[in-house]
Scaffold this active site. Structure first.
Site, PDB file in Angstrom:
ATOM      1  N   HIS A 119       0.840  -1.214   0.000  1.00  0.00           N
ATOM      2  CA  HIS A 119       0.000   0.000   0.000  1.00  0.00           C
ATOM      3  C   HIS A 119       0.872   1.260   0.000  1.00  0.00           C
ATOM      4  CE1 HIS A 119      -4.030   1.862   1.389  1.00  0.00           C
ATOM      5  NE2 HIS A 119      -3.282   2.798   0.824  1.00  0.00           N
ATOM      6  N   HIS A 144       1.620   5.127  -2.241  1.00  0.00           N
ATOM      7  CA  HIS A 144       1.205   6.092  -3.278  1.00  0.00           C
ATOM      8  C   HIS A 144       2.471   6.687  -3.886  1.00  0.00           C
ATOM      9  CE1 HIS A 144      -3.080   6.114  -2.083  1.00  0.00           C
ATOM     10  NE2 HIS A 144      -2.579   5.811  -0.897  1.00  0.00           N
ATOM     11  N   ASN A 199      -4.709   6.033  -7.410  1.00  0.00           N
ATOM     12  CA  ASN A 199      -5.256   7.402  -7.421  1.00  0.00           C
ATOM     13  C   ASN A 199      -4.249   8.418  -7.955  1.00  0.00           C
ATOM     14  OD1 ASN A 199      -3.674   7.195  -5.096  1.00  0.00           O
ATOM     15  ND2 ASN A 199      -4.989   8.527  -3.868  1.00  0.00           N
ATOM     16  N   ASP A 242      -8.586   2.880  -3.640  1.00  0.00           N
ATOM     17  CA  ASP A 242      -8.044   3.513  -2.433  1.00  0.00           C
ATOM     18  C   ASP A 242      -7.993   5.034  -2.536  1.00  0.00           C
ATOM     19  OD1 ASP A 242      -6.714   3.373   0.202  1.00  0.00           O
ATOM     20  OD2 ASP A 242      -5.084   4.303  -0.916  1.00  0.00           O
ATOM     21  N   ASN A 290      -5.714   9.785   6.531  1.00  0.00           N
ATOM     22  CA  ASN A 290      -7.000   9.158   6.289  1.00  0.00           C
ATOM     23  C   ASN A 290      -6.844   7.641   6.209  1.00  0.00           C
ATOM     24  OD1 ASN A 290      -9.707   9.392   5.872  1.00  0.00           O
ATOM     25  ND2 ASN A 290      -9.558  10.054   3.753  1.00  0.00           N
ATOM     26  N   ASP A 319       0.973   2.928   3.686  1.00  0.00           N
ATOM     27  CA  ASP A 319       0.102   3.966   3.103  1.00  0.00           C
ATOM     28  C   ASP A 319       0.933   5.226   2.844  1.00  0.00           C
ATOM     29  OD1 ASP A 319      -2.066   5.202   1.977  1.00  0.00           O
ATOM     30  OD2 ASP A 319      -3.179   5.456   3.831  1.00  0.00           O
ATOM     31  N   HIS A 370       3.234  14.367   0.278  1.00  0.00           N
ATOM     32  CA  HIS A 370       2.666  15.655  -0.135  1.00  0.00           C
ATOM     33  C   HIS A 370       3.745  16.712   0.043  1.00  0.00           C
ATOM     34  CE1 HIS A 370      -1.476  14.326  -0.579  1.00  0.00           C
ATOM     35  NE2 HIS A 370      -1.414  13.703   0.589  1.00  0.00           N
ATOM     36  N   PHE A 372      -4.765  14.888   3.138  1.00  0.00           N
ATOM     37  CA  PHE A 372      -4.520  13.750   4.029  1.00  0.00           C
ATOM     38  C   PHE A 372      -3.267  13.005   3.579  1.00  0.00           C
ATOM     39  CE2 PHE A 372      -9.151  14.317   4.198  1.00  0.00           C
ATOM     40  CZ  PHE A 372      -9.410  14.238   5.561  1.00  0.00           C
TER      41      PHE A 372
HETATM   42  O1  DOR Z   1      -3.994   9.682   4.106  1.00  0.00           O
HETATM   43  C1  DOR Z   1      -4.263   9.251   3.011  1.00  0.00           C
HETATM   44  N1  DOR Z   1      -3.642   9.694   1.904  1.00  0.00           N
HETATM   45  N2  DOR Z   1      -5.215   8.323   2.914  1.00  0.00           N
HETATM   46  C2  DOR Z   1      -5.686   7.932   1.727  1.00  0.00           C
HETATM   47  O2  DOR Z   1      -6.558   7.119   1.711  1.00  0.00           O
HETATM   48  C3  DOR Z   1      -5.187   8.517   0.478  1.00  0.00           C
HETATM   49  C4  DOR Z   1      -3.824   9.038   0.651  1.00  0.00           C
HETATM   50  C5  DOR Z   1      -3.374   9.927  -0.465  1.00  0.00           C
HETATM   51  O3  DOR Z   1      -3.498   9.554  -1.641  1.00  0.00           O
HETATM   52  O4  DOR Z   1      -2.831  11.006  -0.182  1.00  0.00           O
HETATM   53 ZN    ZN Z   2      -3.741   4.775   0.604  1.00  0.00          ZN
END
Ligand code: DOR
Ligand code: ZN
Length: 427
Positions: free
Chosen positions: A60, A62, A94, A152, A278, A305, A309, A323
């Site tokens: 998991h 990103h 995503n 997700d 999140n 996760d 950012h 998030f």
């Molecule tokens: O904190 C999160 N960031 N939770 C998520 O489900 C998505 C993720 C994101 O893509 O930034």
């Molecule tokens: Zn995620």
């Protein structure tokens, strides 16, 4: 010439070897494990005093590419993974565009191969553009190399679609990963709903937003005799529901993140936007239940996760911030510090939750175990070495970590992927 790891204390999920072994890797595979293997011109790592684990697997992550290369790219994310001890990562769909067709899957796989550090498996979307209206061509995504599908970032709220997706996933032997959060119940919440949110005057995201989807998905899995994997579980009630479902033989698996077994909603009092994640950070009893769930196997695996950012994105008020937190480079240290050192789990259990179980869940049979014939993916660690998380230490493009300044136990010494050293300490 191969890679020869000398004096390895091998930690597998089912056993810690009690004598030191040499491990020879050739052509991407572990070819020999023996008490002493001749150097024979091989490249050598002396692992004396260290533990050697099967390469860590994070299902998991990103990576943000394509579309948000200012936050992370496949290259910087691969470097962060290697530094964190991961040899295989799976990236969420995503992105912009969404990973909802074979072309995007192929782009990511090609770019990951060009970078050549760790294995990257793209996760395809369940619904086109993650719009919760129309299913993707799941067979096409499977043929393009996806092992799992997920929307997700949000749940598949349309229960009829999720039921259909589970039926197709069963036929295609794909794993469905659900982001359990009902947006109607979350209704713009930015942190856990409870005393702290009231105190801070921030909008709360209630526990039931997570648990109604957990309960629904377990029911659908039972109804179809199909499997489902529940992402980033954050609540005691979720752990209880999953434990009860497993006891009935329902094919549900689940994951949890280091921040959810380390931090509580009280930490949001700092208004540090890297605490905004999140699902949100929860209450102390939830943190304890997540730890217990990991210990007894109700929670099958630990994932990051990893959600990078930029500074600009996060340097806004708590309400407006996106998030997510960066996780790849602190996951092992947090797991050892929070779970292994206090005796919640053993190092073998850590190898299970961070390598063997994820390999099994997504169907990577050649990975997750140190054994002759398996892939030469290895993570060499010093579980006792202490280090302090600093902003400057990150190789990820983003530094949105709530753990900056913390001292952790457990450091990655070398990461070996496909028999090649992809991370080594700077001399
Ligand atoms: O904190 C999160 N960031 N939770 C998520 O489900 C998505 C993720 C994101 O893509 O930034
Ligand atoms: Zn995620």
């Amino acid at each position: 010439m191969g890679l020869l790891i000398k004096n390895a204390m091998i930690v597998n999920a089912d056993k810690i070897w009690d004598t030191r072994q040499d491990i020879l890797c050739e052509a991407g595979k572990i070819v020999k494990i023996a008490a002493s293997i001749a150097p024979d011109g091989h490249q050598i790592i002396d692992a004396k005093g260290k533990k050697v684990l099967p390469g860590l697997i994070d299902i998991h992550v990103h990576l943000r590419q394509p579309g948000c290369e200012d936050k992370e790219t496949i290259e910087t994310g691969s470097k962060a993974a290697a530094k964190g001890g991961f040899t295989t990562i799976m990236c969420m769909p995503n992105t912009t565009p969404v990973i909802d067709n074979a072309m995007v899957v192929e782009f990511i796989r090609r770019e990951a191969q060009r970078v050549g550090l760790v294995n990257v498996y793209p996760i395809g979307a369940i619904t086109k553009a993650q719009n919760d209206q129309e299913l993707t061509d799941m067979a096409e995504l499977k043929s393009a190399g996806c092992l799992a599908l997920s929307d997700d970032g949000k749940a598949v709220l349309n229960s009829r679609l999720f039921r259909l997706a589970m039926e197709y996933a069963k036929m295609l032997d794909l794993l469905l990963i659900e982001h359990c959060q009902d947006p109607c119940l979350s209704a713009g919440g930015v942190m856990n709903e409870g005393e702290v949110s009231t105190l801070l005057g921030l909008k709360g995201d209630p526990a039931i937003a997570e648990t109604v989807i957990v309960a629904r998905d377990i029911e659908i899995a039972l109804y179809l005799n199909a499997r489902v994997h529940l992402a980033h579980m954050s609540l005691k009630r979720s752990v209880d529901l999953i434990r009860a479902a497993k006891a009935q033989g329902i094919q549900v698996t689940a994951e949890a993140c280091p921040h959810h077994f380390t931090l509580t909603d009280a930490d949001v009092k700092s208004f540090d936007t890297s605490m905004k994640v999140n699902p949100p950070l929860r209450a102390k009893e939830d943190v304890e239940a997540i730890q217990q769930g990991i210990a007894d196997g109700t929670i099958d695996c630990i994932v990051t996760d990893h959600a990078p950012h930029t500074k600009e994105d996060k340097e806004v008020g708590f309400d407006a911030a996106p998030f997510g937190l960066t996780g790849l480079e602190t996951s092992l240290g947090l797991t050892i510090t929070q779970l292994v050192k206090p005796g919640v789990i053993t190092l073998s259990q850590m190898a299970e939750r961070m390598s063997a179980a994820p390999a099994r869940i997504v169907g990577l049979g050649g990975k997750g175990r140190i054994q002759e014939g398996k892939d030469a993916d290895l993570t060499i660690i010093d579980p006792d070495k202490k280090w302090t998380v600093t902003k400057e230490g990150f190789v990820s493009k983003s530094v949105n970590s709530p753990f900056i300044g913390r001292t952790l136990s457990g450091r990655v010494e070398y990461t070996v992927c496909g028999g090649k050293i992809v991370y080594a300490p700077v001399a």
